[in-house]
Write an enzyme that holds these catalytic residues in place. Structure first.
Site, short mmCIF file in Angstrom:
data_model
loop_
_atom_site.label_atom_id
_atom_site.label_comp_id
_atom_site.label_asym_id
_atom_site.label_seq_id
_atom_site.Cartn_x
_atom_site.Cartn_y
_atom_site.Cartn_z
N GLU A 815 0.85 -1.21 0.00
CA GLU A 815 0.00 0.00 0.00
C GLU A 815 0.88 1.24 0.00
OE1 GLU A 815 -3.09 0.00 2.94
OE2 GLU A 815 -3.43 2.15 2.77
N ARG A 893 -7.50 2.94 14.27
CA ARG A 893 -8.37 1.79 14.06
C ARG A 893 -8.29 0.84 15.26
NH1 ARG A 893 -11.59 -0.75 10.20
NH2 ARG A 893 -11.32 0.93 8.70
N GLU A 1274 -10.74 -7.88 5.17
CA GLU A 1274 -10.07 -7.85 6.47
C GLU A 1274 -10.87 -8.46 7.63
OE1 GLU A 1274 -7.58 -3.86 6.63
OE2 GLU A 1274 -9.57 -3.56 5.80
#
Ligand SMILES: Cc1cc2nc3c(=O)[nH]c(=O)nc-3n(C[C@H](O)[C@H](O)[C@H](O)COP(=O)(O)OP(=O)(O)OC[C@H]3O[C@@H](n4cnc5c(N)ncnc54)[C@H](O)[C@@H]3O)c2cc1C
Ligand code: FES
Ligand code: FES
Length: 1342
Positions: A815, A893, A1274
């Protein structure tokens, strides 16, 4: 000799896929893999590790055996096979057996159609392992298949579909091979046997139809070239191949070999090259002369002697295995005790591809302290015959044979001719044990051979030999212990004393290489105890022992073997009435799967080389924190083919880079802040030259302090990135006051390497005008690559095009970190004005690209006596590494998931990102969520233990309900956890299972079972709001074909397949008319990374939008010609000058969260799931088996159940790796030891739960995403925590027997070391851990 003295160069003759190849200048340093890929352009065979550890490079090598007049086929690792070793061989690659363009081979078809290919990078390797198996055994057993795949890794699928597809080749066929089912396959029976919650409409369908498969026709295979057969019958002639640095000689006789060894005593004999290949590639060793004894018959002979079987030193491990099996069948059982022990070691020795080539002599002569065979040979005191020009010499393998680390008593001019493995006698017992991190294809932590002989007709020890590997720099004998046991009776008293002697004799320094000192010491004793019980049982059977092993100890001596896995998948069929053309909701195969299975799918490094292309190799820092004093490149520049050295001063634009903040450099300018920091790069004509030169660049450093490596170091030094995030709701002090009880605890969660099978790769092609550059990159972030390359080159982004065809896996690792390589390659290409390519070697990739953040959680929790949690104060620390990268979003997160699925009225979470001298850690599937939830499950399990309540009961009473609010004040709508929970309880038969576990634990002392149910809730959206947008571009051509482009990249998750399904439904045309070529920044600009599980949601809506625009434009032509076809409407519109190209766009509405005010919505919606897992642990070794897992996952209305189940299972297995297996090991100076599959273990076949059930929750449409679907990439990963907590449950049972109750700390991953150490008992007491602070450990937990 005569012939060789003429210094001639031999021609290398081999056949590849049926075609003759004559190589006039075969270079001894070139592997078969490089030859196939670079010289012949056969790129179907992949490079995953270059060390024989992943199987991506598997090919079949066939040879003619003139002695037995037969052709032998073997699966082989092309990455380790020297090209020169293949004279007169036939090589078959994935391209040679079939293709999409011509005819698929059934092996290719079945893996694709059974959904066993996701990113596809491992697929050719599996295809070839299976192909080679079928060439030898057209109807294999399931066990044959499992053995054939021991050396193949897959990071995407979780293996289940591969096995299922290939089980169709077995006699019983079907998904489970009919195991245990009288009526055949479990697929056909499970529905009737196991109604789910009495719900007759719950459906279990096959995800593929085996009836569609073409039958295997062995008569259609490529034949072995007759020319090779006649050449093979001729007497061998010496061969000589000369390369740039190495001379390869293949003598034709033993005499010639011995003469050569006298002339070149330092020359290495190479048989399998599985050791020498590694030394040359990774340890930077050079052997200028290699002697290949392939022709020497004496080294391959097998002879039965009076005392045993004598094996020539070049006998391969597979042949050894085959021969011993036959001998065991033929000979009386008492004679074959050592043979059985060798087989037991071989069962867990490497993978099939290695065993097919590696020789018994290679294993002995490597003299590795963790060799699996040497302890057996030493305990059996095997006879070794050595030979030199002067004659033969006999040695026995005793404690004088290994003289030092990797050294033996064999003289340089001698060779090992043979080894005699002895028969055993009556009254003699022999066992071998090996404990490794992973069950299969793993090197030993401790390995041993144990041999005892009793006085005739008694249980009095006459002689005993205990040999250990992994406990010293050489294989050793525990002589003192053995001597003191002679004359003793084999009884409980003896074992107590023996353990005490062993504990004091077989010691390790607290700083011993390999670490795990306490565990290894405990293992020496525990394994002896197993031997004791095994022998006691055998003595009892022969009425020579007073007592047999007690029933509750019996499981300690049962081999810890795995049953073959079975599985079942449940999903909801499309509604009645949905037309057959509408493929949304169908288990459509990944649209590239067939090409992936044939090797036709093109990955970045498969792009053919440009004529003037150059190769780049990185030069990286060897210090964790230092100033660069100078860089010396003269020696490197002198290597042939080297063009230039590139460094910071070659950057035309800015050296500052980074995905979120520019706190990194493309090349280190004056300072390095981690081992692996990129300092420069060498550009040369070939990869070999570039890499050789890169190793010769000398950097002088001035080391700086402090060197911060661990989270604890960072806390001590207060080394944190800002901001420190806090998320708080309710009133903590009130919450604690209202609580009946409190507890505090801690858990450390280790990091994780992405281990995408395809490492980072970039090809940069300067376009020659206006600073334009075309980049072919294996990245999840085409736009970020474009932007950062433009920044480094100092050109507008519009001058850079980034193109991505497909990735061989990403998982978050490509990423942002892929840009560190892309920018370097772009700068180099700009400097030399020629195309430059670099695909990182696995060790480089693991070293520099970071991984999942290790986390440390500290918590204080207040709760009622019934387990209801009232207050939680939790602090998270993540090891972010030397730059910020995405660490802030990852920490956010983690905080957003600190509640997992539990309603805690008073809660506070605080997150610190530790700034350390490690390579920057980054995104990894779950993005901090799994770490956040792992801490949650740790405290909830502590609460249950403290309250003395079943953990499932405590979890259940704390679960959220529909309409509850999270700590960040988001309302839980369309909440399905309760439904998932109930269904999972049902399909796993939880209560019945639990009763059985409890009974098992009562009856078994040294093995314990554990059970756990874990829920998960995962928020879907990028937490950075601006990323929640996507674009698509759809062109319709006048022949009716459609070219679809969108912002997401295909990395195995099936995104392109889903997007084509969406376009197909919206346009109302079959998927065959729609094509996706690639992802590129010049078609869809400003794309968000393919990440956060949101790509189907975002890009799906953008594709839908573009297709709808086009359908509106076509509407008048459809209305005018209602009976017409798609092509008619398209043509009519074209002639009417209608634009047949449309952009689609989508942004997720109503998003935005503010930490200051704790308000706003961070997530569009949530995904839910529940898993139940059951495990069995071996308390003596710490090994464990995954017995059962049931998963219920809410994926909304599935767009494609096959892909979604693939994601669920793949994520789950990655989680199994995270929580039970994968361990990155660093030195206290920040040096990463685990740099390849040899030391870093991802799950393999043996880690699949023996019974796996996956159910997609039915009737759960999600109004927030495309066609009512949900994200899936995920969310299921965390469900693997059910395995971890089942292990913890089993450990609790073991501890309870030793009198330990209540909460205890278990860090993740639950490796054999942690499991064994946690099962405290009399043996662990004998090996207390060294006093912290009194020594420097070999490794530290970061
Ligand atoms: C992926 C992988 C997994 C592995 N797993 C295991 C494992 O589980 N357990 C384990 O014990 N090992 C393991 N190994 C190590 C290795 O495979 C074995 O040691 C193997 O037996 C070496 O044999 P070879 O023929 O390939 O040796 P080579 O690499 O060809 O040679 C190794 C050494 O032996 C010397 N040698 C070979 N034959 C003779 C001879 N006749 N006389 C004198 N010297 C000789 C060579 O000169 C060289 O120094 C693994 C290796 C790899 C790459
Ligand atoms: S590339 Fe050969 S085994 Fe991994
Ligand atoms: S499909 Fe196996 S590694 Fe990707």
């Amino acid at each position: 000799m005569e012939e060789l003295n003429q210094s001639h160069h031999s021609d290398l003759v081999l056949f590849i896929n049926g075609k003759k190849v004559v190589e006039r200048k075969a270079d001894p340093e070139i592997t078969l893999l490089t030859f196939l890929r670079r010289k012949l352009g056969l790129t179907g065979t992949k490079l995953g590790c270059a060390e024989g550890g992943c199987g991506a490079c598997t090919v079949m090598v066939s040879r003619f055996d003139p002695n037995n007049n037969r052709v032998i086929h073997h699966a082989v690792n092309a990455c380790l096979a020297p090209l020169c070793s293949l004279h007169h061989c036939a090589v078959t690659t994935v391209e040679g057996i079939g293709s999409v363009a011509s005819k698929l081979h059934p092996v290719q078809e079945r893996i694709a159609k059974s959904h066993g290919s996701q990113c596809g990078f491992c697929t050719p390797g599996f295809v070839m392992s299976m192909y080679a198996l079928l060439r030898n055994s057209p109807q294999p057993t399931i066990q044959d298949i499992e053995a054939a795949f021991q050396g193949n890794l897959c990071r995407c699928t979780g293996y289940r579909p591969i096995l299922e597809g290939y089980k169709t080749f077995t006699k019983d066929g079907g998904c489970c091979g009919g195991r245990g089912k009288a009526s055949g396959c479990c697929m056909t029976t499970v529905h009737k046997e196991e109604p789910v919650n009495g719900d007759s409409t719950h459906s279990c369908q096959q995800l593929f139809n085996p009836e569609e498969f073409k039958p295997l026709d062995p008569t259609q295979e490529i034949i072995f070239p007759p020319e090779l057969m006649s050449l093979g019958k001729q007497p061998p002639r010496s061969l000589r191949f000369t390369g740039e640095r190495v001379l390869w000689i293949q003598p034709s006789s033993l005499k010639e070999l011995l003469e050569l060894k006298a002339v070149y005593p330092e020359a290495k004999l190479v048989v399998g090259n599985t050791e020498i290949g590694i030394e040359m590639k990774f340890k930077n060793l050079l052997y200028p002369v290699i002697l290949a004894p392939a022709y020497i018959h004496e080294l391959r002979s097998i002879q039965y002697t009076e005392n045993g079987i004598e094996f020539g030193a070049s006998v391969t491990l597979s042949v050894l295995e085959e021969e011993l099996r036959e001998a065991i069948k033929k000979l009386p059982s008492y004679k074959t005790e050592v043979f059985k022990a060798v087989l037991e070691q071989l069962r867990l020795f490497a993978g099939q591809q290695i065993r097919n080539v590696a020789a018994i002599g290679g294993n002995i002569m490597t003299a590795s302290p963790i060799s699996d065979l040497n302890p057996v040979f030493m305990a059996a005191c095997c006879k070794l015959t050595l030979m030199s020009k002067e004659g033969k010499r006999i040695l026995h393998m005793d404690d004088k044979f290994f003289t030092a680390y990797r050294k033996t008593a064999v003289k340089p001019e001698e060779i090992l001719l043979s080894i005699e493995i002895p028969y055993t006698r009556k009254g003699q017992y022999f066992s071998a044990f090996k404990q490794s991190l992973r069950k299969e294809d793993d090197i030993a932590i401790v390995t041993c051979g144990m041999n005892v002989i009793f006085q005739e007709g008694s249980n009095i020890v006459k002689g005993i030999k205990l040999s250990y590997g992994g406990m010293a720099p050489t294989t050793i004998l525990a002589t003192v212990t053995c001597n003191s046991l002679i004359g003793r009776q084999w009884n409980d008293e003896m074992v107590e004393d023996a353990c005490t002697f062993l504990a004091s004799e077989v010691k390790l320094s607290p700083s011993a290489p390999g670490g795990m000192v306490t565990y290894r010491r405990t293992l020496t004793i525990s394994l002896f105890f197993k031997f004791y019980l095994t022998v006691q049982h055998k003595l009892a059977q022969e009425h020579l022992s007073v007592e047999d092993v007690s029933p509750n100890s019996a499981s300690a001596i049962e081999p810890f073997h795995l049953d073959s896995p079975t599985s079942v998948q449940f999903y909801q069929e499309v509604p009645l009435g949905q037309t057959s053309d509408d493929v949304v909701g169908h288990p459509v195969m990944h649209l590239s799967a067939l090409k992936q299975a044939t090797g036709e799918a093109v990955y970045c490094d498969d792009i053919p080389c440009y004529e003037n292309e150059l190769y780049l190799a990185l030069v990286t820092s060897t210090k964790a924190h230092a100033v660069i004093k100078y860089i010396e490149t003269a020696e490197a520049m002198a290597v042939p083919g080297v063009i230039t050295f590139v460094s910071a001063k070659d950057i035309p634009g800015s050296n500052r880079t980074g995905p979120a903040v520019y706190d990194e450099t493309v090349f280190a300018d004056d300072k390095v802040t981690c081992v692996g920091h990129i300092v420069g790069a060498i550009v040369a004509n070939t990869q070999a030259h570039a890499q050789r030169a890169a190793k010769l660049v000398k950097i002088s450093y001035e080391e700086l302090q402090p060197v911060i490596v661990t989270i604890q170091d960072a806390i001590a030094k207060q080394s944190f990135y800002q901001p420190v995030r806090t998320l708080e709701k309710g009133d903590l002090s009130k919450g604690f006051q209202e609580s009946d009880m409190f507890l505090e605890g801690e858990i450390h969660i280790g990091g994780q390497e992405h281990f995408y099978l395809e490492t980072n790769c970039t090809l940069a092609v300067p376009r020659g005008e206006d600073g334009e550059m075309e980049m072919f990159v294996s990245t999840q972030s085409a736009s970020k690559t474009q932007a950062l390359v433009a920044k480094a080159l100092g050109v507008p982004a519009s001058h850079i095009v980034c193109r991505v065809k497909r990735l061989g896996g990403g998982f978050g690792g490509k990423e942002s970190r892929s840009t560190i390589l892309s920018t370097v390659v772009a700068v180099a290409a700009h400097k030399v004005k020629r195309p430059v390519r670099c695909m990182l070697d696995r060790d480089e990739d693991m070293l520099i690209s970071g991984g999942r953040h290790p986390f440390f959680g500290h918590y204080k929790v207040g709760f009622k006596r019934n387990g209801k949690v009232i207050a939680l104060d939790v602090t998270y620390y993540s090891n972010a590494g030397n730059s910020m990268d995405l660490s802030l979003s990852i920490m956010e997160r983690a905080l957003f998931h600190m509640d997992n699925c539990y309603n805690i009225p008073h809660i506070r979470g605080t997150g610190y990102m530790c700034k350390t001298n490690l390579p920057s850690n980054t995104a990894f599937r779950g993005f901090g969520g799994p770490q956040g939830m792992m801490v949650t499950e740790s405290w909830i399990s502590d609460v249950a233990l403290r309250c003395g309540l079943p953990a499932e009961q405590v979890r259940e009473i704390n679960l959220y309900k529909q309409g509850d609010y999270t700590p960040f004040n988001q309302c839980l709508e369309q909440f399905t956890i309760d439904r998932c929970w109930e269904e999972c309880m049902n399909i796993s038969d939880f209560h019945h299972r639990k009763a059985k576990v409890e009974l098992y634990n009562k009856q078994h002392c040294w093995t314990k079972r554990g059970l756990s149910i874990i829920p998960t809730k995962f928020g879907i959206s990028f937490t950075a709001v601006f990323l929640n947008q996507a674009g698509a571009l759809v062109h319709i051509y006048t022949d009716g074909s459609v070219l679809l482009t969108h912002g997401g990249t295909e990395m195995g998750q099936g995104l392109h397949t889903k997007m084509i399904q969406v376009a197909s439904r919206t346009l109302g045309i079959p998927t065959s008319k729609i094509h996706i070529s690639e992802t590129s920044t010049n078609t869809v600009p400003n794309t968000s990374p393919t990440a956060a599980s949101a790509s189907s949601d975002l890009n799906g809506m953008a594709v839908y939008n573009a297709c709808q625009i086009l359908m509106q434009r076509l509407e008048p032509y459809k209305t005018k010609n209602p009976v017409g076809k798609w092509e008619d409407w398209v043509n009519a519109a074209y002639f009417d000058r209608v634009n047949l190209s449309a952009n689609g766009f989508y942004k997720t509405p109503d998003l935005g969260y503010d930490f200051q005010t704790n308000s706003g919505r961070p997530f569009n919606y949530f995904c839910y799931g529940v898993a139940v897992s059951e495990v069995e642990i071996d308390c003596l070794t710490g090994g464990h088996k995954n017995l059962h897992t049931s998963i219920v996952m809410d994926v909304g209305k599935s767009l494609n159940p096959a892909l979604d189940i693939g994601q669920v299972e793949g994520a789950f297995m990655q989680g199994v790796g995270l929580f039970t297996l994968e361990e990155l090991r660093y030195s206290p100076q920040g040096y990463l030891y685990t740099r390849g599959p040899g030391m870093y273990k991802i799950p393999a076949f043996g880690d699949i739960p023996t019974e796996l059930k996956v159910s997609l929750l039915r009737d759960a449409p999600n109004e927030k995403a495309i066609f009512s679907s949900k994200a899936v990439g995920e969310p299921p990963l965390f469900l693997a925590a059910s395995v971890f907590y089942a292990i913890k449950d089993a450990i609790s049972a073991a501890r309870a027997e030793s009198g330990f109750t209540g909460p205890f700390r278990l860090d993740s991953p639950a490796t054999p070391e942690r499991i064994r150490n946690a099962c405290e008992d009399k043996f662990t007491k004998m090996c207390p851990p060294p006093e912290p602070g009194t020594y420097t450990p070999w490794d530290v937990r970061v």
